[in-house]
Scaffold this active site. Structure first.
Site, mmCIF file in Angstrom:
data_model
loop_
_atom_site.group_PDB
_atom_site.id
_atom_site.type_symbol
_atom_site.label_atom_id
_atom_site.label_comp_id
_atom_site.label_asym_id
_atom_site.label_seq_id
_atom_site.Cartn_x
_atom_site.Cartn_y
_atom_site.Cartn_z
ATOM 1 N N HIS A 104 -74.294 10.581 36.359
ATOM 2 C CA HIS A 104 -74.218 9.181 35.922
ATOM 3 C C HIS A 104 -74.691 9.031 34.475
ATOM 4 C CE1 HIS A 104 -74.544 4.737 36.687
ATOM 5 N NE2 HIS A 104 -75.380 4.845 35.669
ATOM 6 N N GLU A 105 -75.877 9.536 34.197
ATOM 7 C CA GLU A 105 -76.441 9.364 32.850
ATOM 8 C C GLU A 105 -75.614 10.124 31.812
ATOM 9 O OE1 GLU A 105 -78.324 6.976 32.563
ATOM 10 O OE2 GLU A 105 -78.990 6.784 34.644
ATOM 11 N N HIS A 156 -72.749 7.992 30.699
ATOM 12 C CA HIS A 156 -73.126 7.063 29.627
ATOM 13 C C HIS A 156 -73.207 7.813 28.296
ATOM 14 C CE1 HIS A 156 -73.986 3.448 31.861
ATOM 15 N NE2 HIS A 156 -74.906 4.007 32.611
ATOM 16 N N HIS A 178 -69.928 8.725 26.758
ATOM 17 C CA HIS A 178 -69.267 7.526 26.237
ATOM 18 C C HIS A 178 -69.770 7.251 24.819
ATOM 19 C CE1 HIS A 178 -68.063 3.034 27.085
ATOM 20 N NE2 HIS A 178 -67.188 3.647 26.337
#
Ligand SMILES: [Zn+2]
Length: 656
Positions: free
Chosen positions: A445-446, A449, A452
């Site tokens: 998940h991290e 980010h 991105h």
């Protein structure tokens, strides 16, 4: 190429920051004096001023979260008001606002799409802060903002006081016998020569009893205490809604919901409501089945009328019986170093990006690992990864962006950097850090980010990486990457026993995958209930405590699988929307999840999870463009159609 993470002179931060802010103001004043303002001579240097402030302040605030000490707290407290005052001053400077508008009007034909997007966002944000209004209105807005932040603070404080004021003492071991050892150890204490157990309304403690507490009476006792906290917040909610209404009316909006949507991907209020209602109506039948399954399970235990305070307890038992997911069994297969290296191999395989460890880079702790990311042999970004729990680190997991990718006025390219912080089980001299599968999901998940932000090739900092990305889609790339952590082929890349090298068996992986969708409809319906309550409240601007209750009751009647007892006043502890930034924005979680699921579903449909061609397309559209284009446009470029809600429902096992 990269700025060093260097905090040797942290004690001087306040003085240095004052100096930087003073210079920034002077630079902006000089820029404002330019007669013929253009994008190049005004916006570009203005953007660079902002970047140099965040270059300085980000590590200083970051260090307070990851290497907390009296010094870092002191520095944080000294610097925070300086920065907030500066930001308020800038946001209220209508000379800047008018200059930006002039450039937008006069230079429109010579601007490229990214520059247009920068101006669009900046002008919008200046307007949302009321910069263009007369002084009387500005003054009123200032007052309202102050009262609102005081009320939000009071809301949190009441909740915190109520949470801390309660404890439940259990004396009979029979009532705690099913609670896991680690939780029980924390609850245990000695009094009058007897062993007793104390449970509170703080998170790990409350969860432990409501999930594993054997006594039904005790479960109700703690549940009731939990959902009747801070009754005085009912009146605070009335005032908050009232003041928010006054605020958005001054800014020219009918209600807070439309104000909230001004910065989001969702365009219309109806769009959000019908989106949530669609999810609810499609999930309702399966949620009933899921509830029926727990009901029958509880009935075997003699509980015929299952209540809200029984749900977590019987669900946990049922889950264990169905999937037998013992975390301790899995942990030796997820050794931190091996997970990380396997993860990098996977990212290289699909996205064509390589992680190389930087051995001499400075960081804040010896456990922090620093990597340079390269693409086609060219270094494009740097990432700091700090995975293990430490006493001086704040709980939770997050990504923090430091530098953004952009091209400076001088023509030089600034490369992006970011930090990933988690709280995984620490390693010791004897054992390495062994992760739970949920930790692996968190890491994915991290990293979603971080990529991105880091893979951006946008030349303008204000819309590069995660900057300028709408709030209701920021979780898209992170949740997208999470799905890969539930894929057999991906897991097989790194799930190897750290002692024997044995690869995690298909059967053990299947159990993880199946358990993922346990009660997915029930939890979706709960999220929809919260989101609809939030959105409709701020759409209708309901200002009476009883009417607010009626709104919640009506939504529950329609969508909740199980109606909570009358005394449940959940709204009084809904900090997300009354003391946080999620007002009329709670729907964002689900909104972003639809994009994540739909993008991932393209990989499933292609018949190949490690589909390099598709992954590169995702990288080049969604990741590389950052905030420089609206997400609905980027999604269309990726999929050649609008996002579909059904992919999420299929992946979550809600429809087939
Ligand atoms: Zn996230």
């Amino acid at each position: 190429m990269f700025n060093e993470f260097n905090l040797e002179n942290i004690e001087n931060s306040k003085v240095n920051l004052e100096e930087i802010l003073k210079n920034s103001k002077q630079q902006i004043d000089t820029l404002l004096e330019i007669k013929e303002k253009t994008y190049e001579n005004f916006v570009k240097p203005f953007e660079e001023v902002g970047e140099s402030i965040s270059d300085f302040i980000t590590p200083i605030f970051h260090i307070d979260s990851v290497k907390n000490s009296e010094i870092t707290q002191k520095i944080y407290e000294e610097c925070l008001p300086l920065i907030s005052n500066y930001q308020t001053e800038i946001s209220q400077n209508d000379n800047i606002y008018r200059s930006l508008k002039d450039i937008q009007d006069n230079c429109n034909t010579s601007l490229n799409d990214i520059q247009k997007k920068v101006l669009e966002n900046e002008i919008r944000d200046f307007k949302l802060s009321g910069c263009h209004l007369n002084n009387e209105k500005k003054e009123k807005l200032k007052e309202l903002n102050l009262s609102l932040s005081e009320l939000s603070h009071k809301f949190s404080q009441n909740l915190l006081n109520a949470t801390n004021a309660y404890e439940m003492i259990v004396e009979d071991f029979e009532d705690v016998k099913e609670i896991p050892q680690s939780d029980l150890q924390l609850a245990k204490f000695e009094e009058d020569g007897k062993t007793k157990y104390k449970f509170t309304l703080q998170m790990p403690s409350y969860i432990a009893y409501i999930t594993y507490g054997s006594s039904r009476e005790k479960r109700e006792e703690i549940y009731k205490a939990y959902c009747t906290r801070a009754p005085e917040n009912g009146k605070i909610i009335e005032q908050l809604v009232q003041l928010k209404e006054e605020m958005v009316k001054i800014l020219g909006f009918d209600n807070y919901a439309s104000y909230s949507l001004a910065t989001k991907m969702a365009n219309k209020e109806e769009e959000v409501v019908s989106f949530l209602e669609e999810l609810a109506s499609k999930g309702k039948d399966r949620a009933k089945d899921e509830l029926e399954e727990v009901k029958q399970y509880a009935a075997k235990d003699g509980v015929e009328d299952i209540k809200s305070y029984d749900l977590a307890y019987y669900s946990e038992k049922l889950k264990k019986e169905k999937y037998d997911l013992d975390e301790e069994y899995y942990r030796p297969f997820f050794e931190e170093e091996s997970v990380l290296n396997g993860f990098f191999d996977f990212l290289n395989e699909v996205f064509n990006i390589k992680f190389s460890k930087v051995l001499d880079a400075k960081a804040w702790d010896k456990k922090v690992k620093v990597y340079d990311i390269s693409e086609d042999e060219k270094i494009i970004a740097r990432i700091f990864i700090d995975l293990e729990a430490r006493e001086d680190k704040r709980g939770g997991a997050w990504m923090n962006n430091w530098h953004s990718h952009y091209v400076k006025a001088s023509g030089e390219t600034q490369l992006p950097t970011a930090y990933i912080v988690c709280n995984f089980p620490p390693s010791s001299d004897e054992t390495p850090s062994l992760l739970r599968h949920s930790d692996v999901v968190t890491l994915f998940h991290e990293m979603g980010h971080a990529l991105h932000h880091l893979l951006s090739n946008v030349p303008e900092a204000l819309v590069s990486g995660i900057s300028g990305v709408a709030w209701d889609v920021v979780e898209f790339p992170s949740q997208f990457l999470e799905y890969f952590a539930y894929d057999k082929e991906v897991l097989k890349l790194f799930a190897k026993h750290y002692k024997t090298g044995e690869v995690l068996s298909n059967e053990a992986i299947d159990r993880i995958i199946k358990a993922k969708n346990f009660q997915s409809s029930l939890s979706m319906l709960r999220q929809v209930e919260f989101a609809l309550f939030d959105f409709k409240l701020y759409q209708q601007m309901i200002k009476d405590e009883n009417d607010i209750q009626t709104l919640l009751d009506d939504i529950r009647k329609e969508y909740a699988a199980i109606i909570p007892p009358k005394y449940n006043k959940f709204q009084n502890s809904f900090s997300h929307i009354f003391a946080g930034g999620y007002s009329a924005g709670y729907y964002s979680y689900k909104w972003a999840e639809v994009l994540s699921a739909d993008a991932f579903y393209m990989f499933i449909e292609s018949g190949k999870i490690l589909n390099k061609e598709l992954a590169i397309k995702y990288k080049n559209t969604i990741l590389k463009n950052g905030g420089s284009k609206d997400m609905d446009k980027l999604f269309f470029e990726l999929a050649n159609r609008k996002p579909s809600v059904d992919s999420l429902l299929k992946i979550d096992g809600i429809i087939s």
